[in-house]
Design an enzyme around this catalytic site. Sequence first.
Site, PDB file in Angstrom:
ATOM      1  N   LYS A  52       0.852  -1.197   0.000  1.00  8.97           N
ATOM      2  CA  LYS A  52       0.000   0.000   0.000  1.00  8.97           C
ATOM      3  C   LYS A  52       0.883   1.241   0.000  1.00  8.97           C
ATOM      4  O   LYS A  52       1.897   1.296   0.722  1.00  8.97           O
ATOM      5  CB  LYS A  52      -0.904  -0.037   1.234  1.00  8.97           C
ATOM      6  CG  LYS A  52      -1.997   1.026   1.261  1.00  8.97           C
ATOM      7  CD  LYS A  52      -2.901   0.859   2.488  1.00  8.97           C
ATOM      8  CE  LYS A  52      -4.034   1.858   2.553  1.00  8.97           C
ATOM      9  NZ  LYS A  52      -4.902   1.672   3.730  1.00  8.97           N
ATOM     10  N   SER A 127      -9.790   1.657   2.605  1.00 13.47           N
ATOM     11  CA  SER A 127      -8.894   2.397   1.741  1.00 13.47           C
ATOM     12  C   SER A 127      -7.818   1.551   1.062  1.00 13.47           C
ATOM     13  O   SER A 127      -7.206   2.019   0.106  1.00 13.47           O
ATOM     14  CB  SER A 127      -8.223   3.514   2.535  1.00 13.47           C
ATOM     15  OG  SER A 127      -7.404   2.970   3.559  1.00 13.47           O
ATOM     16  N   SER A 151      -9.954  -0.718   6.776  1.00 13.70           N
ATOM     17  CA  SER A 151      -9.360  -0.611   5.438  1.00 13.70           C
ATOM     18  C   SER A 151      -8.692  -1.864   4.889  1.00 13.70           C
ATOM     19  O   SER A 151      -8.357  -1.888   3.709  1.00 13.70           O
ATOM     20  CB  SER A 151      -8.353   0.528   5.412  1.00 13.70           C
ATOM     21  OG  SER A 151      -9.045   1.728   5.277  1.00 13.70           O
TER      22      SER A 151
HETATM   23  N1  GLN Z   1     -13.185   4.072   5.980  1.00 11.03           N
HETATM   24  C1  GLN Z   1     -12.599   4.427   7.236  1.00 11.03           C
HETATM   25  C2  GLN Z   1     -12.143   5.855   7.198  1.00 11.03           C
HETATM   26  O1  GLN Z   1     -12.290   6.481   6.203  1.00 11.03           O
HETATM   27  C3  GLN Z   1     -11.465   3.506   7.581  1.00 11.03           C
HETATM   28  C4  GLN Z   1     -10.252   3.763   6.800  1.00 11.03           C
HETATM   29  C5  GLN Z   1      -9.053   2.982   7.240  1.00 11.03           C
HETATM   30  O2  GLN Z   1      -9.148   1.952   7.915  1.00 11.03           O
HETATM   31  N2  GLN Z   1      -7.889   3.512   6.887  1.00 11.03           N
HETATM   32  O3  GLN Z   1     -11.651   6.375   8.129  1.00 11.03           O
END
Ligand code: GLN
Length: 456
Positions: A52, A127, A151
């Site tokens: 990532k 994400s 995410s």
């Molecule tokens: N969708 C969640 C957020 O936007 C989690 C994102 C994540 O785990 N990085 O914060």
Amino acid sequence: LSRLRRTEPSVRSFIHVADAAAEREAEELDRRIASGEKDAVGPLAGVLVGVKDNLCTANMPSTGGSRILDGYRPAYDATAVRRLREAGAIVVGKTNLDEFGMGSTTEGSAFQVTTNPWDDSRVPGGSSGGSASAVSARQCVVSLGSDTGGSVRQPASFCGVVGLKPTYGRVSRFGLMAYASSLDVVGCFGSSVFDTATILSVVAGHDKMDSTSSSQDVPDYASELVSLDSLESKPLNGVRIGIIQETLGEGVDTGVVSSIKGAASHLERLGSVVEEVSLPSFSLGLPAYYILASSEASSNLSRYDGIRYGRQVSADDLNEVYGESRANGLGHEVKMRILMGTYALSAGYYDAYYKRAQQVRTLVKESFKDALERYDILVSPAAPSAAYKIGEKINDPLAMYAGDIMTVNVNLAGLPALVVPCGFVEGGAAGLPVGLQMIGSPFSEGNLLRVGHIFE
Ligand code: GLN
């Protein structure tokens, strides 16, 4: 590599593909093996991994999905990446993500939209959408992601792969671009539980560069998996499983609910005792998460100031440097989170929002602890629906946030959770995958992987 090159134009998992470098590394490996150095190559020799793009990689772009870091090449590898490389793995590229991890679809990347390999009109989740789609499309064998509020788990569910969010502190965060430091963990994707377990053993463990990393021993997770010879052997005898009641009610797609119920009956046939359990504080987690995550983000992202990090601009004074570089370098969602976090932390509102959210966090932690005294594993869907259409929620941030309901509580409590594919719902050409989330006590990754492997 040739599969990666063929599929990448339609999937677009990678912000940066390092295929030429990967090819050179692979040739070098072949040369060493041919010259009898077989034992000198590591246990992951030649395994292609996707990383990532919010994890730093030496001499390779690391953007965090943000324009503000366009052109940034860190001088060092994140600890998790370094450990994979030392084991012989080859980093084949940097995967796409929502800017700094803020989002649930990967549409929030400043660079490109990644598609779901099961249906290219749908999102891969986020994400860590690029890491999930890359494994799903078999562009690499395994990948690293990060999980602050889901995410790793939600994109694993959307893309039909295995995703593991380790216990907070199980894997070093050194070299991970901070989003919300008290919630962030580095997680793993694989197309099987075995692959996922294999890389967890490599990346986990104490690191002197991250004082929150745990010094608990790291088991050889893959060697502790047991194979399933027959259903008659009831391999899950004695395992107590609680289905979280609150996760199968209103707002959850009926297809998802029936996949999870099907998974529960399968777990029962394998010998476990499955019961419904109520976690009354479950729905409080979502608002608490968005207040805490945004608050921490507003502080963490202050480093992108156009001086230490970030785009350089020509300006007359310091405020103009900050203003210009952040106005042009950061995207809409990130700005919104910074504003929300700054608001929640401001003197007049601190008690009403930040402090209250911390109190809710304690409640959530206690209710999990209580339930995990009675059950070995708690299960739920990984998301309330399967993958939805690209663009469907882009203008409705609250609907997007609501989709995180299944995952955020686990981060608030710092627990490990494994997602394994467990069924399909209608959609796309051949159905869309659904993931089962299994949640355990701190440092029970081995148990989750064992049960997940038997289930698989
Ligand atoms: N969708 C969640 C957020 O936007 C989690 C994102 C994540 O785990 N990085 O914060």
